[in-house]
Scaffold this active site. Structure first.
Site, short mmCIF file in Angstrom:
data_model
loop_
_atom_site.label_atom_id
_atom_site.label_comp_id
_atom_site.label_asym_id
_atom_site.label_seq_id
_atom_site.Cartn_x
_atom_site.Cartn_y
_atom_site.Cartn_z
N GLU A 123 35.65 43.39 36.59
CA GLU A 123 37.02 42.46 35.68
C GLU A 123 37.71 43.30 34.54
O GLU A 123 36.96 43.97 33.83
CB GLU A 123 35.50 41.28 34.64
CG GLU A 123 36.03 40.50 34.10
CD GLU A 123 37.02 40.87 32.54
OE1 GLU A 123 38.19 40.36 32.04
OE2 GLU A 123 36.65 41.73 32.16
N CYS A 141 34.53 37.07 27.78
CA CYS A 141 34.80 37.85 29.85
C CYS A 141 34.22 36.00 30.23
O CYS A 141 33.86 35.17 29.62
CB CYS A 141 33.76 37.92 29.53
SG CYS A 141 32.57 38.88 31.32
N CYS A 148 31.10 37.47 32.63
CA CYS A 148 29.91 36.90 32.02
C CYS A 148 29.60 35.63 30.97
O CYS A 148 28.32 35.21 30.92
CB CYS A 148 29.69 38.48 30.73
SG CYS A 148 29.90 39.92 32.02
N HIS A 190 27.39 35.30 26.44
CA HIS A 190 28.12 35.53 24.78
C HIS A 190 28.47 34.43 23.93
O HIS A 190 27.40 34.73 23.14
CB HIS A 190 30.03 36.16 25.02
CG HIS A 190 30.18 37.65 25.24
ND1 HIS A 190 29.56 38.69 25.04
CD2 HIS A 190 30.68 38.51 26.09
CE1 HIS A 190 30.41 39.82 25.24
NE2 HIS A 190 30.31 39.66 26.71
N ARG A 229 24.70 43.30 33.29
CA ARG A 229 25.34 44.11 33.27
C ARG A 229 24.33 45.00 31.92
O ARG A 229 24.55 46.38 32.10
CB ARG A 229 26.95 44.25 33.19
CG ARG A 229 27.37 44.02 34.12
CD ARG A 229 28.40 43.36 34.03
NE ARG A 229 29.90 42.79 35.05
CZ ARG A 229 29.49 41.72 35.14
NH1 ARG A 229 29.03 40.66 34.50
NH2 ARG A 229 29.86 41.18 36.47
N SER A 257 29.24 47.23 28.94
CA SER A 257 30.02 47.80 29.55
C SER A 257 30.34 48.97 28.28
O SER A 257 30.98 49.83 28.98
CB SER A 257 30.97 47.46 29.99
OG SER A 257 30.26 47.01 31.13
N CYS A 284 33.17 45.60 33.16
CA CYS A 284 32.95 44.22 32.51
C CYS A 284 33.84 44.22 31.65
O CYS A 284 33.23 44.96 31.13
CB CYS A 284 31.96 43.44 32.37
SG CYS A 284 32.35 41.33 32.26
N CYS A 340 39.84 42.83 30.18
CA CYS A 340 41.10 43.02 30.09
C CYS A 340 40.99 43.95 32.20
O CYS A 340 41.91 42.61 32.48
CB CYS A 340 41.41 43.79 29.68
SG CYS A 340 40.04 45.61 28.16
#
Lengths: 554, 321
Positions: A22, A69, A72, A76, A466, A489, A533, A536
């Site tokens: 991702e 994201c 995910c 968030h 992650r 990440s 991830c 972007c």
């Protein structure tokens, strides 16, 4: 954009874009004797969601941060909600906590599955080789390694579909795949590759149902809408038929995890033992999650710190020891700050000089880079002598003839991901049963009212797919004064810090073999093992010695 | 479609027994109705979906969260594996393509040079500040990449509200100068079909592709959205509308009225100002936000992050902007 350059220190290789992740990521390595000697990992997009949040009502933040994201997704939202509930000293009712557990655990399993087969999978699976497979023989392997029978009819269908796909001459998503034309680093037999290819397709169908399972309570997937500050809003889902529907998807997924994912990871650990010997990092940490919905204690995933690959010791985690560095990131200045006081002031310079070279900040714990994710969680549980993890991993070590310390490797990371999937799907049954019990008893208490405060701060943590995710909020005058996200990440794939310490992903690449500059499969295996991830996109510009390679199907 | 009998297209596409064909045709019939064409249009859809030569699609990712791609992975009848193996040729898509780096770049250049052309899909907003340096792919700014790929495409589809209108990163103060495809690329002659939503229902995307393959350009509204999916407001087909009409509003999320499923307008629902087919198309075949007790946030409308927020309060005079 993608030259290999010879320098005094050796050859350089850039991979940009790194696909099957991702986000937008770029990896550059310096090579010596076909091995990586130095590495830079750069994220290639700035969106500024932390800046956008300032001045908005705190309760809107989960909807914004969720759009950090779409992979995910609801994690968030949930982490923002926890940060705000922390600031308000608010505790959502037990049934709301249970529903959040169901959504979060389903997401982790979904994400692990999609990463394993659809993002990481093509680093190991040679789809072209599957064309040469004998489905009857492959069926026998399935029967010998799982609880499924040897019926080859689905394997015949998958081979036929692949043959027709390739015969059309349009390779689509397999165009220029590193296994085309034969590649010795893809080691599975044609029959094994056919089984893996069939699980690639079956996994696509399973993940769609897992999305549906989340939507049963979340309203939709991706991007849940029913999770709000104070609880959840999905009264319509408090019906036994909804819980039954969820349970049916859970059971189907468990069958797939037990009879596809688990045998497949054992096969991979046996076929690619060299991947147990590179990709190492040193320090690990995890947050706690899946607390008891009533007491708020006794988390299923526990927090902690593990230093220097020592599987016999573990430390307590202290949230006050987290800093975010920007010295080597495209942000102003070089001051490391506590997340509550974090500043997001973009300042692009250039990539080439490597003074600043990434849009990612560099979080550090006690000044050290820390890996987070399934490997960190399982290694910590192993060090803590948690029985379930010990049983699962010790069994795996024996079956795969690997040593415990080989967990700290490219393949070890992926092993932990699959083992964790298996543990979590087993644990979910209890949460489904408990939800069913409450729904049967007529519990509709899923939201606790609250009043926004003028001045407060709060932190929300979450064990996401992650790794360790944290959101830090400062509220002033009833609106957001500052909001910072410290995401897994960023921990794993950030740049160097002010002291020049490499991030875990950069560290893991050191010593990674790269014998074929045109097909840097080992580098991709290692980077993908973190399940990047980047929200972007990661871009690998790999180095090319000559013209574009012509790939032919065997 | 959500409640339609599941046909095993996998077997059918592999040349399976005839009953599967009948079920496939049933799917085509349902899709025809979903697109507002009527059942007689089903054979044309079947032909297009069973095309021997699959149309090339180049899928670019810009400033985004990949939620739209994730949504597409959840496509149902046709399934994602059928779409990429039997319907289209997904010649470039960083999220799932096997190749990285130079090999990926070569796949892109080959697709763009294809004499038969390609459809360009763009997910994400396009950063424009400072020469577009806030977002790069393979050393090229997203702006440059989209401009050259979309300008040559047979058709361009903006997938999701970020590509349509700039999206979340374009919310005030828009730190990266993110813009939607049509806003950023009008100067190079790009006019994209907008499939808005955060993320959009994948069936709105699939239905649009089917329309392009069978009947060409669909009818669009003034925001370039296909009217077959975005022709009515969310409110117009909301099952809670009768409560709205009777003035029955839930005053808080823990109220008896919320538990009874009354209208969420006072809790911030933007359904009356939002054009999309959520209540009828459903997400993941089973649910949608208002059914799950959550107010519509207006995610298929331009600038909804600013104009439709705060999200948990009604906007008395309608959206700003």
């Amino acid at each position: 954009m993608s030259q290999t350059t010879a320098t005094t220190t050796g050859k350089r290789l850039i991979v940009d874009p790194v696909s099957r992740i991702e986000g937008h990521l770029k990896v550059e390595v310096e090579l010596e004797n076909d091995r990586v000697k130095n590495a830079w990992v750069s994220t290639q997009l700035f969106r500024g969601i932390e800046v956008i949040l300032k001045g908005r009502p705190p309760e809107d933040a989960p909807l914004f941060t969720q759009r950090t994201c779409g992979v995910c997704t609801n994690t968030h939202a949930l982490t923002s909600i926890r940060a705000i509930e922390d600031a308000l000293e608010l505790k959502a009712p037990p049934l709301a906590q249970l529903i959040r557990h169901l959504i979060l655990s389903t997401l982790i399993i979904h994400d692990h599955l999609v990463h394993y087969y659809h993002l990481h999978g093509l680093d190991w699976i040679d789809m072209a080789s599957a064309l040469d497979a004998d489905p009857v023989e492959a069926g026998k392997i399935v029967a010998a390694t799982s609880n499924r029978d040897s019926d080859p009819s689905n394997l015949f269908i998958v081979r036929k579909r692949l043959k027709e796909f390739v015969a059309g001459g349009q390779l689509g998503f397999l165009e220029n795949a590193y296994f085309l034309g034969g590649n010795p680093v893809y080691r599975c037999t044609p029959e094994e590759n056919l089984i893996l290819a069939s699980h690639y397709i079956e996994g696509l169908r399973i993940q769609l149902e897992l999305g549906r399972a989340m939507a049963l309570f979340a309203g939709k997937n991706p991007h849940a809408q029913s999770m709000v500050v104070g609880g959840v809003t999905c009264y319509d889902s408090l019906r036994l038929e909804v819980v039954d529907h969820f349970r049916r998807i859970w059971a189907k997924t468990k069958e797939f995890v037990d009879n596809a994912m688990m045998p497949d990871i054992l096969l991979m650990a046996k076929r690619f033992p060299e991947a147990l010997n590179y990709g190492k990092t040193s320090n690990f940490f995890a947050f706690a999650d899946f607390h008891n919905p009533e007491s708020g204690n006794d988390p299923y995933f526990k927090s902690g710190v593990l230093w220097g690959n020592d599987l016999t010791k573990h430390d307590k985690l202290d949230m006050g020891l987290i800093d975010e560095h920007v010295a080597r990131s495209w942000y102003e200045g070089d001051t490391a700050r506590k997340p509550y006081d974090g500043v997001t002031a973009p300042m692009y310079t250039s990539y080439e000089d490597k003074e600043k070279y990434s849009w990612s900040k560099a979080p550090r714990y006690k000044g050290e880079p820390m890996e987070t994710g399934p490997l960190a969680r399982r290694a910590l549980a192993y060090a803590r002598k948690e029985k379930e993890t010990r049983t699962m991993l010790d069994g795996f070590f024996k079956a795969a003839s690997m040593k415990p310390e080989q967990l700290f490797s490219t393949m070890g990371r992926t092993v932990c991901r699959v083992v964790e999937t298996s543990m979590l799907i087993n644990r979910m049954k209890g949460w489904i049963d408990e939800t069913e019990k409450r729904v049967k008893a007529g519990d509709t208490d899923i939201y606790k009212p609250w009043k926004m405060v003028d001045d407060a701060k709060g932190v929300g943590t979450c064990c996401v797919t992650r790794g360790a995710l944290s959101h830090w909020i400062r509220i002033k005058g009833g609106v957001i004064e500052n909001f910072q996200l410290v995401v897994p990440s960023t921990w794993n794939l950030g740049p160097r810090c002010i002291e020049g310490k490499l991030s875990p992903a950069e560290q893991s690449l050191i010593g990674c073999p790269c014998p074929d500059l045109e097909r840097p499969v080992e580098i991709l295996r290692t980077i993908h093992s973190f399940d990047p991830c980047i929200a972007c996109s990661v871009h690998m510009v790999d180095n090319r010695s000559g013209g574009i390679r012509k790939f032919k199907i065997r | 479609m959500p409640n339609g009998k599941r046909f095993d297209a996998l077997k059918m596409l592999a040349g399976g027994p005839k009953p599967s064909r009948r079920e496939f045709m049933k799917f085509c019939g349902t899709m025809a109705v979903f697109m507002g064409m009527g059942p007689a249009f089903a054979p044309a859809i079947a032909d297009a979906l069973m095309n021997k030569k699959r149309p090339s699609v180049v899928y670019l990712h810009c400033a985004e969260c990949t939620g739209c791609t994730e949504g597409l992975l959840r496509a149902y009848e046709p399934f994602f594996d059928e779409i990429i193996m039997s319907t289209i040729s997904l010649d470039y898509c960083e999220t799932i393509m096997a190749a990285s780096g130079q090999a990926a770049h070569a796949a892109l250049e080959k697709a763009v040079a294809n004499p038969e052309g390609y459809v360009c899909v763009i997910e994400g907003g396009i950063p424009t500040y400072h020469g577009g340096e806030y977002g790069k792919v393979g050393g090229e700014t997203m702006f440059q990449l989209c401009a050259r790929v979309a300008a040559k495409a047979k058709a361009t589809i903006a997938m999701g509200s970020c590509a349509c209108f700039g999206g979340v990163q374009a919310a005030a103060p828009n730190p990266s100068g993110a813009k939607g495809v049509n806003q950023a690329l009008a100067a190079v002659g790009v006019s994209a079909i907008n499939i808005s939503g955060c993320p959009p229902n994948p069936m709105n995307f699939v239905g649009t592709v089917v329309h392009l393959l069978t009947k060409g350009m669909p009818k669009l509204d003034h925001w370039n959205r296909p009217t077959m999916f975005y022709g009515d407001t969310v409110h117009a087909h909301c099952p809670r509308q009768e409560h709205f009409n009777r003035g029955e509003f839930a005053p808080s999320f823990d109220s008896p009225e919320a538990k009874k499923g009354w209208c969420l307008y006072q809790l911030g629902c933007k359904g009356p100002y939002t054009y999309n087919n959520c209540p009828t198309a459903l997400f993941n075949q089973v649910n949608w936000p208002v059914k799950a007790g959550a107010p519509c946030i207006g995610c298929s409308e331009p600038n909804f992050w600013d104009d439709y927020s705060p999200f948990f309060h009604p906007i008395e005079d309608g959206p700003k902007g």
